[in-house]
Design an enzyme around this catalytic site. Structure first.
Site, PDB file in Angstrom:
ATOM      1  N   HIS A 158     -63.735 -65.753 -75.669  1.00  0.00           N
ATOM      2  CA  HIS A 158     -65.170 -65.899 -75.972  1.00  0.00           C
ATOM      3  C   HIS A 158     -65.425 -66.213 -77.448  1.00  0.00           C
ATOM      4  O   HIS A 158     -66.537 -66.605 -77.809  1.00  0.00           O
ATOM      5  CB  HIS A 158     -65.936 -64.634 -75.594  1.00  0.00           C
ATOM      6  CG  HIS A 158     -65.849 -64.298 -74.139  1.00  0.00           C
ATOM      7  ND1 HIS A 158     -66.081 -65.226 -73.152  1.00  0.00           N
ATOM      8  CD2 HIS A 158     -65.541 -63.129 -73.505  1.00  0.00           C
ATOM      9  CE1 HIS A 158     -65.927 -64.638 -71.969  1.00  0.00           C
ATOM     10  NE2 HIS A 158     -65.585 -63.382 -72.151  1.00  0.00           N
ATOM     11  N   ASP A 181     -59.828 -65.935 -66.275  1.00  0.00           N
ATOM     12  CA  ASP A 181     -60.652 -64.743 -66.476  1.00  0.00           C
ATOM     13  C   ASP A 181     -61.966 -64.958 -65.711  1.00  0.00           C
ATOM     14  O   ASP A 181     -62.414 -66.093 -65.543  1.00  0.00           O
ATOM     15  CB  ASP A 181     -60.922 -64.582 -67.968  1.00  0.00           C
ATOM     16  CG  ASP A 181     -61.680 -63.318 -68.327  1.00  0.00           C
ATOM     17  OD1 ASP A 181     -61.048 -62.369 -68.827  1.00  0.00           O
ATOM     18  OD2 ASP A 181     -62.907 -63.286 -68.123  1.00  0.00           O
ATOM     19  N   HIS A 183     -64.961 -64.422 -66.575  1.00  0.00           N
ATOM     20  CA  HIS A 183     -66.063 -64.900 -67.413  1.00  0.00           C
ATOM     21  C   HIS A 183     -65.765 -66.296 -67.954  1.00  0.00           C
ATOM     22  O   HIS A 183     -64.614 -66.660 -68.153  1.00  0.00           O
ATOM     23  CB  HIS A 183     -66.302 -63.937 -68.583  1.00  0.00           C
ATOM     24  CG  HIS A 183     -66.656 -62.550 -68.149  1.00  0.00           C
ATOM     25  ND1 HIS A 183     -65.707 -61.570 -67.988  1.00  0.00           N
ATOM     26  CD2 HIS A 183     -67.846 -61.999 -67.835  1.00  0.00           C
ATOM     27  CE1 HIS A 183     -66.301 -60.451 -67.597  1.00  0.00           C
ATOM     28  NE2 HIS A 183     -67.596 -60.686 -67.487  1.00  0.00           N
ATOM     29  N   ASP A 188     -59.856 -59.452 -64.686  1.00  0.00           N
ATOM     30  CA  ASP A 188     -61.193 -58.998 -64.272  1.00  0.00           C
ATOM     31  C   ASP A 188     -61.750 -59.811 -63.112  1.00  0.00           C
ATOM     32  O   ASP A 188     -62.888 -59.622 -62.708  1.00  0.00           O
ATOM     33  CB  ASP A 188     -62.172 -58.988 -65.454  1.00  0.00           C
ATOM     34  CG  ASP A 188     -62.128 -60.254 -66.279  1.00  0.00           C
ATOM     35  OD1 ASP A 188     -61.421 -61.204 -65.900  1.00  0.00           O
ATOM     36  OD2 ASP A 188     -62.809 -60.290 -67.327  1.00  0.00           O
TER      37      ASP A 188
END
Length: 342
Positions: free
Chosen positions: A158, A193, A195, A282
């Protein structure tokens, strides 16, 4: 398969952050890395400390002024606000015009996008050695290893070129991909991931030599929001070199694997010579930040399909939080990848 980790990565220890207007326990805890480390030891992986490659590989990806802000930022914040205050930004510039402030509180808002990356006493060392771990994996692959795994913590995907975001300070996967371009003309980075790899998208959006693919729920309704829509396909030299594959929230394991196949096909079409994987656990059905439903056998199947690309591969750890199956998911992926690339 080579594995790299440095205990100094455990020094970043945020206690809480703000989410949906409330303070809550921080999900990105040192225990995450300890669980993964202990699983690796139990499965016979040899863990090696990374060498110190300095700031150059980090500054090759990030704004040097952002990098230089971080080493003493926490100490300066404590001097101003006291040791009990939470070192997060409380104001933001919006559009960055003018100059970086000199005041630490203004600088926090200049270089940090949200409340999820609070600085602690050990944050700089942890972020620095997390990045060095990624560089070491890339260097090992560039030197001829079939695969290497970087147990990076804090995670990185991120982090944008000039700001922290979403638990991340330095974009370890992009640092690894950039390093690999010194050896390979075409590198692919696939982000699994749950996200959006929004920081990677920001950094690579105009790059023609690094293909980027991210699997994630629609950012219109799921964090980290903002970036990662299907129509964001790159600009300039990077036109057509970014691929965002959107999942429905609650997507099944089979749906995730089907979308992964699309990403793998695009990597083949790009003609990648080396691969970086932003590896998040995740995607797990029982992850505290869960949005889709992948189980240990599904992570193993993801590993099998990625290994079948038969590319030199650097695996870079991203998310995967303190859910019941974290160790099992990591074990399934990493042991399967090790067997497939032996």
């Amino acid at each position: 398969m080579k594995v790299f980790f440095d205990e100094r990565q455990l020094g970043h220890a945020p206690t809480h952050y703000f989410r949906r207007g409330a303070a809550m326990p921080h999900q990105e805890q040192p225990q995450r890395a300890e669980i993964l480390r202990d699983m690796l030891i139990g499965e016979g992986f040899e863990i090696t400390k990374p060498q110190d490659h300095g700031l150059a590989p980090i500054k090759a990806v990030h704004n040097p002024d952002y990098v230089d802000f971080l080493p003493d930022a926490h100490a300066r914040f404590v001097e101003s606000a006291g040791p009990e205050a939470l070192a997060i930004p409380t104001m933001h510039p919006g559009v960055r015009r003018g100059k970086e402030p000199k005041d630490i509180h203004g600088q926090l808002g200049w270089w940090m996008t949200d409340t999820s990356t609070p600085l602690t006493e050990g944050s700089w060392d942890a972020a620095y050695w997390s990045a060095q771990t990624a560089v070491q994996a890339a260097e090992t692959v560039a030197a001829g290893a079939r695969a290497a795994y970087a147990l990076c913590r804090p995670p990185g995907h991120h982090a944008m070129r000039d700001c922290s975001n979403g638990f991340c300070f330095f974009n370890n996967a992009c640092i690894a991909a950039e390093y690999l371009t010194q050896t390979y003309k075409k590198v692919a980075l696939i982000d699994i991931d749950v996200h959006t790899g929004n920081g990677s998208l920001d950094i690579l959006y105009e790059r023609g030599d690094i293909f980027f693919c991210s699997l994630h729920p629609d950012p219109a309704t799921y964090p980290t929001f903002y970036l990662g829509h299907a129509d964001e396909t790159g600009e300039g030299d990077g036109a057509g070199k970014s691929l965002n594959l959107l999942l429905e929230q609650g997507a099944s394991q089979d749906e995730v694997l089907a979308l992964l196949d699309k990403g793998i096909a695009a990597i083949r079409d790009f003609g990648a010579e080396a691969l970086v994987v932003s590896l998040g656990f995740d995607m797990a059905a029982d992850d505290p930040l869960a949005a889709v439903k992948v189980y240990p056998d599904g992570f193993g199947e993801m590993a099998r399909r990625l290994a079948a690309l038969n590319l030199p591969t650097a695996l870079i750890q991203e998310g995967g939080y303190l859910g019941p199956s974290l160790a099992d998911n990591a074990k399934s992926f990493l042991t399967t990848f090790r067997e497939a690339t032996a």
